[in-house]
Design a protein around this motif. Structure first.
Motif, short mmCIF file in Angstrom:
data_model
loop_
_atom_site.label_atom_id
_atom_site.label_comp_id
_atom_site.label_asym_id
_atom_site.label_seq_id
_atom_site.Cartn_x
_atom_site.Cartn_y
_atom_site.Cartn_z
N MET A 103 79.22 25.36 -14.45
CA MET A 103 78.02 24.59 -14.21
C MET A 103 77.85 23.59 -15.36
O MET A 103 77.91 23.97 -16.52
N PRO A 104 77.61 22.33 -15.07
CA PRO A 104 77.37 21.34 -16.12
C PRO A 104 75.99 21.54 -16.74
O PRO A 104 75.00 21.72 -16.04
N ALA A 105 75.92 21.49 -18.06
CA ALA A 105 74.67 21.70 -18.78
C ALA A 105 74.31 20.47 -19.60
O ALA A 105 75.17 19.77 -20.12
N LEU A 106 73.01 20.24 -19.71
CA LEU A 106 72.46 19.12 -20.46
C LEU A 106 71.67 19.69 -21.65
O LEU A 106 70.90 20.63 -21.48
N SER A 107 71.86 19.11 -22.81
CA SER A 107 71.15 19.54 -24.01
C SER A 107 69.89 18.70 -24.20
O SER A 107 69.91 17.48 -24.04
N PHE A 108 68.78 19.37 -24.54
CA PHE A 108 67.56 18.66 -24.92
C PHE A 108 67.25 19.03 -26.36
O PHE A 108 67.16 20.22 -26.71
N THR A 109 67.11 18.02 -27.23
CA THR A 109 66.77 18.25 -28.62
C THR A 109 65.53 17.44 -28.97
O THR A 109 65.19 16.47 -28.29
N ARG A 110 64.86 17.83 -30.03
CA ARG A 110 63.67 17.13 -30.51
C ARG A 110 63.76 17.05 -32.02
O ARG A 110 64.14 18.01 -32.68
N ARG A 111 63.40 15.88 -32.55
CA ARG A 111 63.35 15.76 -34.01
C ARG A 111 62.17 14.88 -34.41
O ARG A 111 61.71 14.06 -33.62
N ALA A 112 61.71 15.06 -35.62
CA ALA A 112 60.60 14.27 -36.14
C ALA A 112 61.09 12.87 -36.48
O ALA A 112 62.26 12.67 -36.82
N VAL A 113 60.19 11.89 -36.41
CA VAL A 113 60.52 10.52 -36.78
C VAL A 113 60.97 10.51 -38.24
O VAL A 113 60.34 11.10 -39.10
N GLY A 114 62.09 9.87 -38.51
CA GLY A 114 62.60 9.75 -39.86
C GLY A 114 63.38 10.95 -40.36
O GLY A 114 63.99 10.91 -41.42
N ALA A 115 63.39 12.04 -39.61
CA ALA A 115 64.13 13.23 -40.02
C ALA A 115 65.59 13.08 -39.60
O ALA A 115 65.90 12.36 -38.65
N PRO A 116 66.49 13.73 -40.32
CA PRO A 116 67.89 13.67 -39.90
C PRO A 116 68.08 14.39 -38.57
O PRO A 116 67.23 15.17 -38.15
N ASP A 117 69.17 14.07 -37.90
CA ASP A 117 69.47 14.78 -36.65
C ASP A 117 69.51 16.27 -36.91
O ASP A 117 69.76 16.73 -38.02
N LEU A 118 69.30 17.03 -35.87
CA LEU A 118 69.29 18.48 -36.00
C LEU A 118 70.56 19.05 -35.36
O LEU A 118 70.54 19.50 -34.22
N PRO A 119 71.67 19.05 -36.10
CA PRO A 119 72.94 19.52 -35.52
C PRO A 119 72.90 20.99 -35.13
O PRO A 119 73.67 21.41 -34.27
N ALA A 120 72.01 21.76 -35.72
CA ALA A 120 71.93 23.18 -35.37
C ALA A 120 71.58 23.35 -33.89
O ALA A 120 72.09 24.27 -33.23
N GLN A 121 70.74 22.47 -33.35
CA GLN A 121 70.41 22.55 -31.92
C GLN A 121 71.64 22.30 -31.06
O GLN A 121 71.82 22.93 -30.02
N GLN A 122 72.51 21.40 -31.49
CA GLN A 122 73.74 21.12 -30.74
C GLN A 122 74.73 22.28 -30.84
O GLN A 122 75.44 22.58 -29.89
N VAL A 123 74.77 22.94 -31.99
CA VAL A 123 75.64 24.11 -32.15
C VAL A 123 75.21 25.20 -31.18
O VAL A 123 76.04 25.83 -30.52
N VAL A 124 73.91 25.43 -31.08
CA VAL A 124 73.40 26.44 -30.14
C VAL A 124 73.74 26.06 -28.71
O VAL A 124 74.13 26.91 -27.90
N PHE A 125 73.60 24.78 -28.38
CA PHE A 125 73.94 24.29 -27.05
C PHE A 125 75.40 24.59 -26.71
O PHE A 125 75.71 25.15 -25.66
#
Length: 123
Positions: A1-23
């Motif tokens: 099944m194809p899955a889509l990742s949804f992430t959220r980050r604060a303005v000006g904050a660095p990307d949150l790679p941990a969310q992508q690792v969990v995905f």
């Protein structure tokens, strides 16, 4: 099944790679195909329109978020997103929380959260 990742980050904050690792890990554990990603930057719910469009047009079977509170920055926003996804028939996996609306327990938990939120608003 194809899955889509949804992430959220604060303005000006660095990307949150941990969310992508969990995905990636959630997809691997379930045999799902890790697909695209949608990121909401800052407050608001704008990115969820994109998510629903992608699920409908690109054939994603599930949206993965980590944890559940990443779907919106407020309780009211989380309720709105959960209700919108439920009405649109979009499956949601909150990987960290173990909530999968594709099974009876996860769907029941989300329905219970929505009922609780509606009751609180009615008071």
């Amino acid at each position: 099944m194809p899955a889509l990742s949804f992430t959220r980050r604060a303005v000006g904050a660095p990307d949150l790679p941990a969310q992508q690792v969990v995905f990636q890990a959630a997809c691997a554990a379930r045999g799902w195909t890790a697909g695209g990603s949608v990121c909401q930057v800052g407050p608001g719910l704008d990115a969820w329109g994109t998510v629903i469009r992608l699920v409908r047009t690109a054939g994603y079977g599930v949206v993965i978020v980590d944890p559940l509170d990443r779907i919106a920055s407020t309780d009211t926003g989380r309720s709105a997103v959960l209700d919108t996804l439920r009405r649109a028939g979009v499956r949601l996996l909150a990987a960290h929380d173990g909530i999968d609306t594709g099974d009876a327990i996860g769907a029941g938990l989300v329905a219970s959260l929505l009922d609780t939120d509606r009751a609180a608003v009615a008071r």
